[in-house]
Design a protein around this motif. Structure first.
Motif, short mmCIF file in Angstrom:
data_model
loop_
_atom_site.label_atom_id
_atom_site.label_comp_id
_atom_site.label_asym_id
_atom_site.label_seq_id
_atom_site.Cartn_x
_atom_site.Cartn_y
_atom_site.Cartn_z
N GLN A 175 0.82 -1.21 0.00
CA GLN A 175 0.00 0.00 0.00
C GLN A 175 0.85 1.26 0.00
O GLN A 175 0.52 2.25 -0.64
CB GLN A 175 -0.92 -0.02 1.23
CG GLN A 175 -1.82 1.21 1.38
CD GLN A 175 -2.76 1.08 2.57
OE1 GLN A 175 -2.96 -0.01 3.11
NE2 GLN A 175 -3.36 2.18 2.98
N SER A 176 1.99 1.23 0.69
CA SER A 176 2.81 2.42 0.88
C SER A 176 3.94 2.57 -0.13
O SER A 176 4.86 3.34 0.07
CB SER A 176 3.38 2.43 2.30
OG SER A 176 4.11 1.24 2.55
N ASN A 207 6.80 1.85 -0.84
CA ASN A 207 8.12 1.40 -0.36
C ASN A 207 9.24 1.62 -1.38
O ASN A 207 10.13 0.79 -1.53
CB ASN A 207 8.09 -0.07 0.06
CG ASN A 207 7.30 -0.31 1.32
OD1 ASN A 207 6.91 0.63 2.01
ND2 ASN A 207 7.02 -1.55 1.62
N GLY A 239 1.23 9.67 -7.05
CA GLY A 239 1.02 8.46 -6.27
C GLY A 239 0.75 7.25 -7.15
O GLY A 239 1.29 6.16 -6.92
N GLN A 262 3.06 3.85 -7.53
CA GLN A 262 2.58 2.48 -7.35
C GLN A 262 2.83 1.63 -8.60
O GLN A 262 3.13 0.44 -8.50
CB GLN A 262 1.09 2.48 -6.99
CG GLN A 262 0.54 1.12 -6.56
CD GLN A 262 1.21 0.54 -5.33
OE1 GLN A 262 2.43 0.30 -5.31
NE2 GLN A 262 0.42 0.32 -4.29
N ASN A 268 -3.77 3.91 -0.82
CA ASN A 268 -3.28 5.29 -0.67
C ASN A 268 -3.50 6.14 -1.92
O ASN A 268 -2.89 7.21 -2.05
CB ASN A 268 -1.78 5.29 -0.33
CG ASN A 268 -1.52 4.90 1.11
OD1 ASN A 268 -2.41 4.97 1.96
ND2 ASN A 268 -0.30 4.48 1.40
#
Length: 235
Positions: free
Chosen positions: A101-102, A104, A155, A159, A182
């Protein structure tokens, strides 16, 4: 490492009687209660459930980040029971592409360098790393952003870089944990479109989500309640 040679038709995931218990005695928490599950090659599966349902525990076991209390798990023909932490780390690198989700992503590294990371850990030589990383970025439509750092990307683009990083090692399984959690609605659509295309190309994808709209994009929906599978729709 105990392995069998997987055939093209062998399941990517085969778990039998998975139980996970945290703690002991009266305070013991039964996160999984004898879960049995098979995911065939090319399947696209959503695992759903409320907080405490066991879906995160199941994801951690499928990702070889945790081990069950009891039960068996074969990942692409490899029996993971009894493997050392070092062997599990090798298996994760070779067989599983993680999407979190984040995102990374490493902040001061380009998109290309981020995608190359798991290949570097796997000992792939620089020229081959670059070729495979560029090919993965092309699959997610971000070739023109290869030289950009994460703070220069939206974002949704970050991703998609994370998806490319997951693809770079040509894993047997893409394992996504709330991959759109997110993201705004437009970026969510962009990332789900990429996953749809990967599924259409034959990739095996398992994603954890609490969003019905995300689950509707998959071929199969598994719902957990209190550590038990109560629904397996589309199997």
């Amino acid at each position: 490492m105990s392995t069998t040679v997987p055939s093209p038709t062998a399941p990517v995931i085969r778990v039998r009687g998975l139980t996970k218990v945290y703690g002991r005695g009266e305070t013991a928490v039964h996160a999984l209660r004898g879960t049995t599950l098979t995911v065939e090659r090319g399947d696209y599966v959503a695992i759903m459930g409320r907080s405490g349902s066991g879906k995160s525990t199941l994801m951690n076991i499928l990702g070889c980040l945790d081990v069950p209390t009891r039960g068996s798990y074969l990942l692409d023909g490899t029996d993971v029971s009894g493997l050392s932490e070092h062997q599990l780390s090798i298996l994760r690198n070779r067989k599983i592409g993680f999407i979190f989700q984040s995102f990374n992503l490493i902040p001061r590294m380009t998109a290309l360098a981020n995608v190359e990371l798991p290949l570097a850990y796997g000992g792939v030589k620089p020229a081959e790393r670059r070729r495979r990383a560029l090919a993965a970025l092309d699959l997610v439509g971000l070739t023109e952003r290869a030289g950009h750092e994460p703070n220069e990307l939206s974002g949704g683009q970050q991703q998609r870089v994370a998806v490319a990083r997951a693809l770079a090692t040509a894993p047997a399984l893409l394992l996504a944990d709330e991959p759109t959690g997110n993201l705004d609605s437009r970026s969510t659509e962009d990332v789900l479109d990429v996953l749809d295309q990967l599924s259409a190309a034959g990739r095996t994808i398992v994603l954890i989500t609490h969003e019905d709209e995300v689950a509707k994009r998959t071929k199969r929906v598994i719902r957990l309640v209190d550590g038990d599978i109560v629904e397996d729709r589309g199997q």
